[in-house]
Design a protein around this motif. Sequence first.
Motif, PDB file in Angstrom:
ATOM      1  N   VAL A 245    -114.302 101.489 -25.346  1.00 38.32           N
ATOM      2  CA  VAL A 245    -115.557 100.851 -24.965  1.00 38.32           C
ATOM      3  C   VAL A 245    -115.643  99.439 -25.528  1.00 38.32           C
ATOM      4  N   GLU A 246    -115.032  99.213 -26.680  1.00 40.78           N
ATOM      5  CA  GLU A 246    -115.049  97.876 -27.288  1.00 40.78           C
ATOM      6  C   GLU A 246    -114.274  96.847 -26.462  1.00 40.78           C
ATOM      7  N   ASP A 247    -113.391  97.327 -25.572  1.00 38.02           N
ATOM      8  CA  ASP A 247    -112.574  96.411 -24.776  1.00 38.02           C
ATOM      9  C   ASP A 247    -113.262  95.949 -23.492  1.00 38.02           C
ATOM     10  N   ILE A 248    -114.407  96.544 -23.169  1.00 38.05           N
ATOM     11  CA  ILE A 248    -115.054  96.250 -21.893  1.00 38.05           C
ATOM     12  C   ILE A 248    -115.335  94.760 -21.725  1.00 38.05           C
ATOM     13  N   VAL A 249    -115.896  94.143 -22.764  1.00 39.60           N
ATOM     14  CA  VAL A 249    -116.309  92.729 -22.642  1.00 39.60           C
ATOM     15  C   VAL A 249    -115.110  91.802 -22.489  1.00 39.60           C
ATOM     16  N   ALA A 250    -113.943  92.218 -22.947  1.00 38.07           N
ATOM     17  CA  ALA A 250    -112.744  91.386 -22.822  1.00 38.07           C
ATOM     18  C   ALA A 250    -112.022  91.620 -21.506  1.00 38.07           C
ATOM     19  N   VAL A 251    -112.168  92.815 -20.925  1.00 34.43           N
ATOM     20  CA  VAL A 251    -111.376  93.185 -19.755  1.00 34.43           C
ATOM     21  C   VAL A 251    -112.111  92.948 -18.438  1.00 34.43           C
ATOM     22  N   ILE A 252    -113.378  93.324 -18.362  1.00 38.58           N
ATOM     23  CA  ILE A 252    -114.083  93.314 -17.073  1.00 38.58           C
ATOM     24  C   ILE A 252    -114.420  91.916 -16.560  1.00 38.58           C
TER      25      ILE A 252
ATOM     26  N   ALA B 173    -108.914  96.767  -8.559  1.00 40.89           N
ATOM     27  CA  ALA B 173    -108.422  96.967  -9.929  1.00 40.89           C
ATOM     28  C   ALA B 173    -108.650  98.415 -10.322  1.00 40.89           C
ATOM     29  N   VAL B 174    -107.584  99.097 -10.703  1.00 38.92           N
ATOM     30  CA  VAL B 174    -107.686 100.488 -11.151  1.00 38.92           C
ATOM     31  C   VAL B 174    -107.694 100.499 -12.677  1.00 38.92           C
ATOM     32  N   LEU B 175    -108.802 100.957 -13.247  1.00 35.81           N
ATOM     33  CA  LEU B 175    -108.924 101.025 -14.699  1.00 35.81           C
ATOM     34  C   LEU B 175    -108.286 102.315 -15.188  1.00 35.81           C
ATOM     35  N   TRP B 176    -107.323 102.191 -16.100  1.00 36.40           N
ATOM     36  CA  TRP B 176    -106.588 103.368 -16.551  1.00 36.40           C
ATOM     37  C   TRP B 176    -106.250 103.251 -18.022  1.00 36.40           C
ATOM     38  N   MET B 177    -105.791 104.376 -18.603  1.00 38.92           N
ATOM     39  CA  MET B 177    -105.392 104.433 -20.007  1.00 38.92           C
ATOM     40  C   MET B 177    -103.950 104.949 -20.072  1.00 38.92           C
TER      41      MET B 177
ATOM     42  N   GLY C 267    -104.332  98.637   3.701  1.00 35.56           N
ATOM     43  CA  GLY C 267    -104.381  97.197   3.521  1.00 35.56           C
ATOM     44  C   GLY C 267    -104.957  96.769   2.191  1.00 35.56           C
ATOM     45  N   ILE C 268    -104.749  97.583   1.151  1.00 43.13           N
ATOM     46  CA  ILE C 268    -105.324  97.314  -0.174  1.00 43.13           C
ATOM     47  C   ILE C 268    -104.207  97.084  -1.182  1.00 43.13           C
ATOM     48  N   ARG C 269    -104.345  96.036  -1.987  1.00 43.74           N
ATOM     49  CA  ARG C 269    -103.451  95.808  -3.126  1.00 43.74           C
ATOM     50  C   ARG C 269    -104.078  96.442  -4.364  1.00 43.74           C
ATOM     51  N   VAL C 270    -103.237  97.048  -5.199  1.00 43.32           N
ATOM     52  CA  VAL C 270    -103.716  97.691  -6.423  1.00 43.32           C
ATOM     53  C   VAL C 270    -103.287  96.873  -7.632  1.00 43.32           C
ATOM     54  N   GLN C 271    -104.241  96.567  -8.476  1.00 49.36           N
ATOM     55  CA  GLN C 271    -103.964  95.888  -9.742  1.00 49.36           C
ATOM     56  C   GLN C 271    -104.219  96.869 -10.884  1.00 49.36           C
ATOM     57  N   ARG C 272    -103.200  97.138 -11.667  1.00 50.15           N
ATOM     58  CA  ARG C 272    -103.374  98.035 -12.820  1.00 50.15           C
ATOM     59  C   ARG C 272    -104.047  97.268 -13.968  1.00 50.15           C
ATOM     60  N   VAL C 273    -105.123  97.843 -14.499  1.00 48.32           N
ATOM     61  CA  VAL C 273    -105.854  97.204 -15.595  1.00 48.32           C
ATOM     62  C   VAL C 273    -106.097  98.230 -16.693  1.00 48.32           C
ATOM     63  N   GLU C 274    -105.539  97.982 -17.866  1.00 48.54           N
ATOM     64  CA  GLU C 274    -105.734  98.898 -18.993  1.00 48.54           C
ATOM     65  C   GLU C 274    -107.121  98.697 -19.606  1.00 48.54           C
ATOM     66  N   LEU C 275    -107.810  99.808 -19.813  1.00 48.20           N
ATOM     67  CA  LEU C 275    -109.098  99.771 -20.505  1.00 48.20           C
ATOM     68  C   LEU C 275    -109.179 101.031 -21.360  1.00 48.20           C
TER      69      LEU C 275
END
Length: 333
Positions: A209-216, A173-177, A198-206
């Motif tokens: 700091v308030e979003d950490i508990v909902a995203v991770i 998972a790549v954390l990006w803005m 051999g790696i799949r990439v999942q884009r994850v918006e973060l």
Amino acid sequence: MNPRPDGFARRLIVLGAAAGIALGVWPADRPRRIGYISFFPRPSPGVVPIFDAFFAGMRDQGYEEGRDYVMDWRHTGGKPETEGFDAHAVALASDGVDLFWCVTTAAAMAAKRATSTIPIVFSGVSDPVTSGLVSSLARPEGNLTGLSAVDDELHGKRLELLRDLLPQAREVAVLWMPLVATHRTELTQIEAVAPRLGIRVQRVELNRVEDIVAVIPPLARTGTDALFILPAGWHVYSSGELVAAATQARLPCIGTERYHHAGGALLTYGADIAALARRAAGYVDRIFKGAKPGDLPVQQPNRFELLINLKAAQALGVAVPGSLLLRANEVVR
């Protein structure tokens, strides 16, 4: 003989000082003012290495804070959003700072929008050309110059290190803005290299700091094997919270900046941004002595760091290969 009114005399002094600054010569009877825009108040010495490095670089150039220059530090009160940066940049420009020093692309862009005449020196920004800060590295033109942390092959090297560290990893998972212009380019580079390994990439918006508990935490339930953290300004102060949430979710973190390492990331590889900050002081000195920012080429990093945290590895049950430990510039045991 009638003396001139005090107000008139004061105006002459102000105009004379302004003329001197326009010619690249600062008045000798006052410290230069350096504007800085941040999310947080100025940290104590020893807390954030990049700032200690800049001040050390200024001492290398013969400048003592308080005697030769003062830092005009403006911040958003801990809020990770960058909306307040423009207001601070305009205020600093209106207040007559002599130079901006910026360590994030968002701060440098805000300063650029606020002034086309006050010099702006940046250090450690991801990609000043892609973001629109400068027209080219060789001839930045305008009132900006500095040091970039970009290396076109850097993300490929990071993924190769991740493969060496976690040979069984299949999804990262790549954390990006999305609002960070350089993140889209960096994501494209990562996604181009990942299939070869051999790696799949999942884009994850973060975004905050308030979003950490909902995203991770949910990532641990979706087959994600590791987190790849793209740099963001708020990570300087909050990477510890980000990495702690990932560790609790049993997800190894691969960082890109030293502050990710300080926050506890298992492996970090990137430009030595503290060294870039120290080198930026040399450009500040040259500009104070009359050089034009647009004539100073944007410098690129000449030193990269591999940083490994064995405490994080133990907490996650990851065995770090000896070959990586031998290559590491720094190991937390």
